[in-house]
Design a protein around this motif. Structure first.
Motif, PDB file in Angstrom:
ATOM      1  N   ALA A 189       0.691  -1.052  -0.006  1.00  0.00           N
ATOM      2  CA  ALA A 189      -0.054   0.022  -0.068  1.00  0.00           C
ATOM      3  C   ALA A 189       1.012   1.445   0.005  1.00  0.00           C
ATOM      4  O   ALA A 189       1.811   1.274  -0.831  1.00  0.00           O
ATOM      5  N   GLY A 190       0.812   2.125   1.078  1.00  0.00           N
ATOM      6  CA  GLY A 190       1.559   3.373   1.017  1.00  0.00           C
ATOM      7  C   GLY A 190       2.884   3.102   1.595  1.00  0.00           C
ATOM      8  O   GLY A 190       3.659   4.102   1.879  1.00  0.00           O
ATOM      9  N   ALA A 191       3.201   1.952   2.095  1.00  0.00           N
ATOM     10  CA  ALA A 191       4.428   1.631   2.738  1.00  0.00           C
ATOM     11  C   ALA A 191       5.233   0.632   2.257  1.00  0.00           C
ATOM     12  O   ALA A 191       5.122   0.266   1.068  1.00  0.00           O
ATOM     13  N   PHE A 192       6.149   0.013   2.889  1.00  0.00           N
ATOM     14  CA  PHE A 192       6.974  -1.154   2.491  1.00  0.00           C
ATOM     15  C   PHE A 192       6.757  -2.294   3.420  1.00  0.00           C
ATOM     16  O   PHE A 192       6.687  -2.112   4.684  1.00  0.00           O
ATOM     17  N   THR A 381       1.601  -6.575  -7.722  1.00  0.00           N
ATOM     18  CA  THR A 381       0.895  -7.582  -7.358  1.00  0.00           C
ATOM     19  C   THR A 381      -0.552  -7.002  -7.456  1.00  0.00           C
ATOM     20  O   THR A 381      -0.823  -5.809  -7.301  1.00  0.00           O
ATOM     21  N   PRO A 382      -1.672  -7.848  -7.540  1.00  0.00           N
ATOM     22  CA  PRO A 382      -3.093  -7.425  -7.712  1.00  0.00           C
ATOM     23  C   PRO A 382      -3.287  -6.718  -6.478  1.00  0.00           C
ATOM     24  O   PRO A 382      -4.235  -5.626  -6.638  1.00  0.00           O
ATOM     25  N   ALA A 383      -2.875  -6.995  -5.288  1.00  0.00           N
ATOM     26  CA  ALA A 383      -3.264  -6.214  -4.128  1.00  0.00           C
ATOM     27  C   ALA A 383      -2.714  -4.725  -4.275  1.00  0.00           C
ATOM     28  O   ALA A 383      -3.726  -3.841  -4.069  1.00  0.00           O
ATOM     29  N   GLN A 384      -1.626  -4.606  -4.571  1.00  0.00           N
ATOM     30  CA  GLN A 384      -1.001  -3.259  -4.634  1.00  0.00           C
ATOM     31  C   GLN A 384      -1.573  -2.661  -5.859  1.00  0.00           C
ATOM     32  O   GLN A 384      -1.593  -1.260  -5.674  1.00  0.00           O
ATOM     33  N   LEU A 385      -1.911  -3.130  -6.894  1.00  0.00           N
ATOM     34  CA  LEU A 385      -2.581  -2.576  -8.076  1.00  0.00           C
ATOM     35  C   LEU A 385      -4.008  -1.886  -7.484  1.00  0.00           C
ATOM     36  O   LEU A 385      -4.204  -0.968  -7.955  1.00  0.00           O
ATOM     37  N   HIS A 387      -4.998  -1.218  -4.545  1.00  0.00           N
ATOM     38  CA  HIS A 387      -4.794  -0.039  -3.850  1.00  0.00           C
ATOM     39  C   HIS A 387      -4.415   1.266  -4.533  1.00  0.00           C
ATOM     40  O   HIS A 387      -4.859   2.189  -4.080  1.00  0.00           O
ATOM     41  N   GLU A 388      -3.642   1.065  -5.490  1.00  0.00           N
ATOM     42  CA  GLU A 388      -3.270   2.333  -6.394  1.00  0.00           C
ATOM     43  C   GLU A 388      -4.404   2.831  -7.150  1.00  0.00           C
ATOM     44  O   GLU A 388      -4.653   3.947  -7.536  1.00  0.00           O
ATOM     45  N   LEU A 389      -5.138   1.916  -7.633  1.00  0.00           N
ATOM     46  CA  LEU A 389      -6.460   2.374  -8.418  1.00  0.00           C
ATOM     47  C   LEU A 389      -7.441   3.021  -7.291  1.00  0.00           C
ATOM     48  O   LEU A 389      -8.165   3.800  -7.874  1.00  0.00           O
ATOM     49  N   LEU A 390      -7.511   2.489  -6.197  1.00  0.00           N
ATOM     50  CA  LEU A 390      -8.626   3.448  -5.110  1.00  0.00           C
ATOM     51  C   LEU A 390      -7.976   4.660  -4.769  1.00  0.00           C
ATOM     52  O   LEU A 390      -8.612   5.577  -4.819  1.00  0.00           O
ATOM     53  N   ASP A 391      -6.687   4.785  -4.737  1.00  0.00           N
ATOM     54  CA  ASP A 391      -6.015   6.150  -4.717  1.00  0.00           C
ATOM     55  C   ASP A 391      -6.336   6.815  -5.815  1.00  0.00           C
ATOM     56  O   ASP A 391      -6.431   8.066  -5.762  1.00  0.00           O
TER      57      ASP A 391
END
Length: 434
Positions: A189-192, A381-385, A387-391
Motif C-alpha cells: 500500500a503506501g508503505a513497504f 501485485t494484484p493487491a498493490q494494483l 490499492h493504487e486504483l483506489l488512490d
C-alpha cells in the motif's frame, strides 16, 4: 504474507529434506543437491563453473543488493532462483536457518536447496551454493530509489526494517548483521514490507536475550549509518537527510515498538477499558494478541497487564480467511476498508461477513484488476494494483467534486500512471493472485 514451506526441515520433529544425488550432471560423482527442489533442471546448471563466470543464457538480470558473496539469478521453468556462492558450512547453516524461519512464518526468503561437492573442469574445488526462491516484486533498497532518495521514502524503508527486526526478535531470532543491504522490500500500500534475505550470521533461540537484542540494534545503527553515508557520497541522498539522525531514529522506533508489544501496563481496576485500547493499538500496528496476562498488584487496586502471546499479521489473516487473498499487512488493511465500505454502500450491515466478502471479490476486486491490460497488470501485485486504483479514484473524485466511479478511474490510471511504472516482477504464472 504467508510463506510456502519446503517439504522437509530441521526442527519440530519434521525430517530434514532428502539429499538428491544427480545423474548425468558435471562431476556427478561428487556433486550433491540437498533440499526440497521442485525443478530437476536445477541440477543441470553449470555447477562446474564459478558463479561469476556463468554464461548469460542461464541468468536473468534483476536488481541485486550489496553482498560480500557472488549472487546471481537464474530462471528455470517459469521460476526465478537466487544463487549465492558460499562455503559448504555456511551454505548448510543458512539453509537450515531460512527453513526454520519459513516454518515460523517469519518474513524471509524461501530456501530451496544447497549444492555441495562442486569442482571445476580441472578438478579443483569450488565453493558450495545456496539456492533460494526469488521473492517476487521485491527490491533491494538501492533499487527502490529513483534518482535521489527522498526523506519520506527513507522513513518508510526504516519503518519496515524496524517491524522486521521486531518480528524476528519475537520469534527468538538473533540476526547479527541487520542492514538495509541484507533486506528486500516489497511495496505494501503506501508503505513497504521488509524481508530478511541474508541469515548467514543469524541464530535461532527459544527466546532472544536482552543482550542479543541490544547487540542487534547496535549493529543495525552502525550498518545503516554507513550505508547512508555511502549514498550521501554518491549524491543519492537528499541534502535534508542526516545519516546519523536516521540511524538514531531506527533505534528509537525499535524501542518504542518493542515496548508497545511487550511491556507491562499498570491500570486501575475501574479503567479496564484501557486493556481493550491496548489490544486495538496492537491491532492497528498489525499484531494480534492471543492472550493477556493480568495480575493484581499486591496491596493496591491496580492491575498489571501484559500481552502474553503476540503474532504479526492481524489484517492479513482476516482478509485471507474472508477472501483467500494472501497479501501484505497494509494492503490487507486497505482492502478490508474497501470491503467494509462496500458493505455499508450496499446496505449489507446485517449480512454474513463471508457472503459480503464473496460479493466484494466478484463485483469489485476481480473486475477492477481484470480490466487492466494483462501486459501491464503484471507490473504490480494484484493487491498493490487495487490499492493504487483506489488512490487514483480518490484523486479524480476530489478534482471532479463527485465520485467518478471505478471504471473511469481504471482507464485513467492505466493511461496516465501504470504505463510509466517500472516492472517489479521477475515472472508470475498466468492468473496467479498473491
Amino acid at each position: 504474507m504467508s510463506h510456502s514451506q519446503p517439504a522437509g526441515g530441521t526442527g519440530g520433529g519434521v525430517p530434514r529434506p532428502p539429499a538428491l544425488t544427480p545423474g548425468a550432471a558435471p562431476n556427478a560423482a561428487s556433486l550433491q543437491m540437498t533440499g526440497a527442489p521442485s525443478d530437476p533442471d536445477l541440477i543441470r546448471l553449470p555447477w562446474d563453473i564459478p558463479l561469476e563466470q556463468w554464461p548469460d543464457h542461464h541468468l536473468v538480470a534483476l536488481p541485486r543488493g550489496i553482498s560480500r558473496h557472488v549472487v546471481r539469478f537464474a530462471r528455470l521453468s517459469g521460476k526465478v532462483y537466487a544463487i549465492k556462492e558460499i562455503s559448504e558450512r555456511y551454505a548448510k547453516r543458512e539453509y537450515r536457518l531460512l527453513w526454520d524461519l519459513a516454518r515460523l512464518d517469519a518474513p524471509s526468503v524461501e530456501p530451496v536447496a544447497v549444492i555441495t561437492g562442486r569442482t571445476d573442469a580441472a578438478g579443483e574445488p569450488l565453493d558450495s551454493a545456496l539456492i533460494t526462491r526469488h521473492l517476487q516484486f521485491s527490491l533491494p533498497y538501492r533499487a527502490v530509489m529513483s534518482g535521489t532518495l527522498r526523506p519520506d521514502t527513507l522513513t518508510r524503508l526504516v519503518d519496515a526494517l524496524v517491524v522486521l527486526l521486531v518480528r524476528l526478535h519475537l520469534n527468538g531470532f538473533y540476526w547479527g548483521d541487520c542492514s538495509l543491504s541484507n533486506t528486500l522490500f516489497r511495496r505494501d500500500a503506501g508503505a513497504f514490507a521488509a524481508y530478511l534475505v541474508d541469515a548467514e550470521t543469524g541464530e535461532l533461540h527459544p527466546m532472544i536475550s536482552e543482550g542479543q537484542r541490544a547487540h542487534d540494534i547496535d549493529v543495525a545503527h552502525t550498518n545503516i549509518f554507513g550505508e547512508l553515508l555511502d549514498l550521501e557520497a554518491g549524491g543519492l541522498l537528499d541534502p535534508s537527510i542526516d545519516p546519523m539522525e536516521i540511524a538514531e531514529q531506527i533505534c528509537d522506533r525499535y524501542q518504542r515498538l518493542w515496548a508497545e508489544i511487550t511491556q507491562d501496563e499498570i491500570i486501575e481496576e475501574v479503567d479496564w477499558h484501557r486493556v481493550e485500547q491496548r489490544v486495538r493499538r496492537l491491532n492497528s500496528l498489525g499484531f494480534d494478541v492471543a492472550e493477556m496476562m493480568v495480575r493484581r498488584k499486591v496491596g493496591t487496586g491496580r492491575l498489571v497487564v501484559r500481552p502474553k502471546v503476540v503474532d504479526a499479521g492481524h489484517h492479513q489473516r482476516r482478509l485471507l480467511r474472508l477472501t483467500g487473498l494472501d497479501v501484505e499487512e497494509n494492503q490487507a488493511r486497505r482492502l478490508l476498508n474497501d470491503l467494509d465500505s462496500f458493505r455499508v454502500a450496499n446496505n449489507l450491515r446485517h449480512e454474513d461477513e463471508a457472503i459480503v466478502a464473496h460479493r466484494w471479490l466478484a463485483e469489485v476486486f476481480h473486475p477492477a484488476v481484470d480490466s487492466v491490460p494483462g501486459e501491464l497488470r503484471r507490473k504490480l501485485t494484484p493487491a498493490q494494483l487495487f490499492h493504487e486504483l483506489l488512490d487514483h479514484r480518490w484523486f479524480l473524485s476530489e478534482s471532479a467534486g463527485r465520485d467518478v466511479g471505478l471504471e473511469p478511474s481504471v482507464k485513467s490510471y492505466v493511461a496516465n500512471v501504470l504505463v510509466y511504472k517500472p516492472d517489479e516482477q521477475a515472472l508470475l504464472p498466468d492468473n496467479e493472485y498473491e
